[in-house]
Motif scaffolding. Structure first.
Motif, mmCIF file in Angstrom:
data_model
loop_
_atom_site.group_PDB
_atom_site.id
_atom_site.type_symbol
_atom_site.label_atom_id
_atom_site.label_comp_id
_atom_site.label_asym_id
_atom_site.label_seq_id
_atom_site.Cartn_x
_atom_site.Cartn_y
_atom_site.Cartn_z
ATOM 1 N N THR A 89 -30.401 28.138 -11.026
ATOM 2 C CA THR A 89 -30.961 29.261 -11.776
ATOM 3 C C THR A 89 -32.371 29.587 -11.297
ATOM 4 O O THR A 89 -32.733 30.769 -11.132
ATOM 5 N N ALA A 90 -33.179 28.559 -11.055
ATOM 6 C CA ALA A 90 -34.541 28.789 -10.567
ATOM 7 C C ALA A 90 -34.527 29.453 -9.198
ATOM 8 O O ALA A 90 -35.326 30.361 -8.923
ATOM 9 N N ILE A 91 -33.614 29.011 -8.324
ATOM 10 C CA ILE A 91 -33.520 29.610 -6.984
ATOM 11 C C ILE A 91 -33.107 31.071 -7.083
ATOM 12 O O ILE A 91 -33.671 31.947 -6.408
ATOM 13 N N LEU A 92 -32.115 31.356 -7.936
ATOM 14 C CA LEU A 92 -31.691 32.756 -8.113
ATOM 15 C C LEU A 92 -32.837 33.598 -8.665
ATOM 16 O O LEU A 92 -33.036 34.752 -8.253
ATOM 17 N N LEU A 93 -33.582 33.025 -9.594
ATOM 18 C CA LEU A 93 -34.688 33.763 -10.198
ATOM 19 C C LEU A 93 -35.768 34.090 -9.161
ATOM 20 O O LEU A 93 -36.408 35.146 -9.224
ATOM 21 N N ALA A 94 -35.968 33.182 -8.207
ATOM 22 C CA ALA A 94 -36.984 33.402 -7.178
ATOM 23 C C ALA A 94 -36.528 34.385 -6.117
ATOM 24 O O ALA A 94 -37.345 35.098 -5.526
ATOM 25 N N VAL A 95 -35.221 34.435 -5.878
ATOM 26 C CA VAL A 95 -34.706 35.241 -4.763
ATOM 27 C C VAL A 95 -34.041 36.528 -5.240
ATOM 28 O O VAL A 95 -34.347 37.623 -4.748
ATOM 29 N N VAL A 96 -33.107 36.413 -6.195
ATOM 30 C CA VAL A 96 -32.375 37.586 -6.686
ATOM 31 C C VAL A 96 -32.343 37.519 -8.218
ATOM 32 O O VAL A 96 -31.320 37.116 -8.798
ATOM 33 N N PRO A 97 -33.410 37.892 -8.909
ATOM 34 C CA PRO A 97 -33.487 37.724 -10.364
ATOM 35 C C PRO A 97 -32.302 38.290 -11.149
ATOM 36 O O PRO A 97 -31.861 37.653 -12.116
ATOM 37 N N PRO A 98 -31.752 39.459 -10.798
ATOM 38 C CA PRO A 98 -30.625 39.977 -11.595
ATOM 39 C C PRO A 98 -29.414 39.043 -11.630
ATOM 40 O O PRO A 98 -28.607 39.097 -12.564
ATOM 41 N N MET A 99 -29.293 38.167 -10.623
ATOM 42 C CA MET A 99 -28.140 37.274 -10.571
ATOM 43 C C MET A 99 -28.179 36.180 -11.643
ATOM 44 O O MET A 99 -27.202 35.471 -11.853
ATOM 45 N N VAL A 100 -29.310 36.073 -12.345
ATOM 46 C CA VAL A 100 -29.390 35.102 -13.427
ATOM 47 C C VAL A 100 -28.393 35.453 -14.535
ATOM 48 O O VAL A 100 -27.958 34.590 -15.293
ATOM 49 N N VAL A 101 -28.007 36.720 -14.604
ATOM 50 C CA VAL A 101 -26.970 37.123 -15.564
ATOM 51 C C VAL A 101 -25.692 36.324 -15.330
ATOM 52 O O VAL A 101 -24.992 35.934 -16.272
ATOM 53 N N VAL A 102 -25.380 36.060 -14.060
ATOM 54 C CA VAL A 102 -24.194 35.277 -13.729
ATOM 55 C C VAL A 102 -24.316 33.876 -14.312
ATOM 56 O O VAL A 102 -23.335 33.312 -14.832
ATOM 57 N N MET A 103 -25.514 33.287 -14.268
ATOM 58 C CA MET A 103 -25.710 31.948 -14.802
ATOM 59 C C MET A 103 -25.555 31.933 -16.320
ATOM 60 O O MET A 103 -25.064 30.960 -16.892
ATOM 61 N N ALA A 104 -25.974 33.030 -16.975
ATOM 62 C CA ALA A 104 -25.795 33.100 -18.427
ATOM 63 C C ALA A 104 -24.310 33.050 -18.778
ATOM 64 O O ALA A 104 -23.891 32.332 -19.699
#
Length: 468
Positions: free
Chosen positions: A257-272
Motif C-alpha cells: 500500500t505504501a509503495i502504491l501510494l508513493a507511485v500510483v496513489p489512485p491504486m490504493v482503492v484496489v487495496m481497500a
C-alpha cells in the motif's frame, strides 16, 4: 489477542492494526448510572477508578503503566522532532484514512464475529493502513491514522477503556518507532536505481516490519504472559503459526500500500477492496478452523483429528510406512475437579494440550478425544521410536507445574500428575482408524489395571501382554 471477560487478567488490550487481546464489552449502564459518569454514575465502568485493570495482579499493573509511560515519552519526543507535514503528506494521509475507514465500516460485522469467537491471538487486518502510514507519513500523521482507526473501533467494539488506551498507545508507538527505523535506514528509492538499490530497499522494509511487530509483541505479549492464570506458553502469548503468518501477510500488504501510494496513489482503492475481501477470507478460515478445533484446549477436536488421521492412514497404506496411535489418559482427573474445581481442571487440560504440541513432531497429529483423553497420531515411526515418543509424553506431563486457582479463587499449583498411555500400531493392531482406536483404548485399560503412570502396547491377541 482476544477476547476474555473483563475481569480476566489475560485481557490486555483491543486490536488496532496488529495483534491484541480484547475483553468482553463492559456491563451496561443501569438505571442508577449516569452516562456522563456523574454522581449517579459513580460506578460507571469507564471511570478510571472503576477499571478492571486495578483488580489484576500488581506486577501486571506495574508492567502496563510502566510501558505506557515509556511509550508516551517516546511518542512525545518523536512528535516534537518530526518534520512538519507538507501538502503531499496530507493528501497521502487523506487517502490512507479514507481506505482504512472503508475497510473498517465494511468489515465491522465480520471483525466483531472474529473477535467474539476467539480467546487467543486476534490479528487485526488494519495493519495494512497503519504500517503503510509508518512508512510514508511523518510521525504526527501516522499517529493520527492510528487514532482515527482506534476511534472507529471504540464506537464499534466498546471494549473496556483501559484496554483501549493501552492498545492505542502500543500501536501508536509501534508506528512511530517503525517510521524512525525506516527513516534512519535511508536514503530511499528515487528514480530508477539498480538491483542493489532494490534489494536494499526491500531489506529496509522487512526490517521495519520486524521492528513494528516486535513493539507489539513486547507490549501485548508481555501483558499476556504476566496476566495469564496458568503458565504462559509461546502459543497463548504469541499466537499460533497461522496467526503469525496472517500478521506477516498483513504487514506485507501495508508495504505494498505504501509503495502504491508513493507511485500510483489512485491504486490504493484496489487495496481497500483487497482488504475487505481478505478480511472475509480470514473469517471463513477461522470458521473452518473452529469446526475442527476443540474450544477448551485449542487443539483438534475429534472431527478435525479424525479427518486428518484418515488421510494420514491412507498415505501410510499406500506407501507401506509405519504408523502409531497413542491414547493419552490423565490419571485421577476427577480428583482435580473435585479438589480444585472445574476451572482448574480446564487449566490442566489446556496445559497438557500445549505440552503435547511442544513435545511431538510437526507431522504428528494431536487431538482431544474427549474428557481427559487425548490422541496423538505418529506417522512414519518404528516401534522403538514409538515407545520413546510415548515415554517422552508421559515424562513431560509428570514434570508439569500448572499454576491455577482453587475453588475459592486462591492461587494453587497442580503438579506430579500421571498419565496412562495406550499404544496401537498399524497394521499390527488394526488396519483402519476405528480398530486402531479400539486397540489403543484397550491398551489404556491395561495401563490402568497395571498401576497407572505407564505406557502399554495394545495386545496382539485376546491375551493381554504385560505393560512395558
Amino acid at each position: 489477542m482476544h477476547p476474555g471477560p473483563d475481569d480476566d487478567p489475560a485481557a490486555a488490550g483491543g486490536a488496532a492494526g496488529g495483534r491484541a487481546r480484547g475483553a468482553a464489552a463492559p456491563p451496561p449502564v443501569t438505571a442508577h448510572d449516569d452516562a456522563a459518569g456523574g454522581p449517579a454514575g459513580r460506578d460507571h465502568p469507564y471511570r478510571p477508578r472503576n477499571w478492571a485493570l486495578w483488580r489484576r495482579p500488581p506486577v501486571l499493573i506495574a508492567f502496563m503503566l510502566g510501558l505506557e509511560a515509556v511509550a508516551i515519552t517516546v511518542l512525545a519526543i518523536s512528535f516534537v522532532h518530526s518534520a512538519v507535514p507538507g501538502n503531499r503528506d496530507w493528501i497521502n494521509f487523506g487517502i490512507l484514512a479514507g481506505g482504512a475507514t472503508v475497510h473498517i465500516q465494511l468489515t465491522q460485522r465480520q471483525e466483531e464475529r472474529r473477535r467474539n469467537r476467539t480467546k487467543k491471538v486476534l490479528i487485526d487486518l488494519t495493519a495494512v493502513w497503519t504500517f503503510s502510514a509508518a512508512l510514508i507519513l511523518p510521525v504526527p500523521l501516522t499517529l493520527l491514522v492510528v487514532f482515527l482507526i482506534r476511534l472507529q473501533h471504540w464506537f464499534i467494539a466498546r471494549r473496556p477503556a483501559h484496554n483501549f488506551i493501552f492498545s492505542s498507545i502500543t500501536h501508536g508507538l509501534a508506528g512511530a518507532v517503525a517510521h524512525l527505523t525506516y527513516g534512519a535506514l535511508g536514503p530511499h528509492l528515487l528514480g530508477q536505481p539498480g538491483w542493489g538499490g532494490f534489494w536494499h530497499e526491500a531489506g529496509t522494509i522487512v526490517l521495519t516490519g520486524v521492528v513494528y511487530e516486535a513493539i507489539q509483541i513486547l507490549y501485548v505479549g508481555g501483558a499476556l504472559a504476566l496476566g495469564l492464570s496458568s503458565e504462559p506458553t509461546l502459543r497463548n502469548v504469541l499466537g499460533s503459526p497461522a496467526d503469525n503468518l496472517l500478521e506477516a501477510v498483513t504487514i506485507g500488504l501495508g508495504a505494498v500500500t505504501a509503495i502504491l501510494l508513493a507511485v500510483v496513489p489512485p491504486m490504493v482503492v484496489v487495496m481497500a477492496v483487497a482488504t475487505v475481501v481478505f478480511n472475509r477470507l480470514a473469517e471463513l478460515d477461522q470458521l473452518q478452523n473452529d469446526v475442527r478445533t476443540d474450544p477448551k484446549t485449542g487443539i483438534l477436536n475429534m472431527r478435525g483429528w479424525s479427518e486428518s488421521a484418515e488421510r494420514a492412514l491412507e498415505r501410510t497404506a499406500r506407501s507401506g510406512d509405519q504408523l502409531a496411535l497413542l491414547m493419552v489418559d490423565l490419571d485421577h482427573f476427577k480428583w482435580i475437579n473435585d479438589t480444585y474445581g472445574h476451572p482448574a481442571g480446564d487449566d490442566v487440560l489446556r496445559t497438557v494440550a500445549q505440552t503435547l504440541d511442544e513435545v511431538t513432531r510437526p507431522a504428528d497429529l494431536v487431538g482431544r478425544f474427549g474428557g481427559e483423553e487425548f490422541l496423538v497420531l505418529l506417522p512414519d515411526i518404528d516401534e522403538e521410536a514409538t515407545w520413546d515418543a510415548a515415554e517422552r509424553i508421559r515424562t513431560a506431563i509428570a514434570k508439569l507445574h500448572i499454576v491455577t486457582t482453587d475453588k475459592r479463587g486462591d492461587p494453587a499449583t497442580i503438579a506430579d500428575r500421571t498419565t496412562s498411555i495406550g499404544v496401537a500400531r498399524h497394521p499390527r493392531h488394526g488396519d483402519n482408524l476405528d480398530r486402531l482406536l479400539q486397540s489403543a483404548d484397550a491398551a489404556v485399560y491395561l495401563a490402568k489395571e497395571n498401576g497407572r503412570d505407564q505406557v502399554c502396547f495394545a495386545p496382539d491377541s485376546l491375551t493381554p501382554p504385560a505393560a512395558r
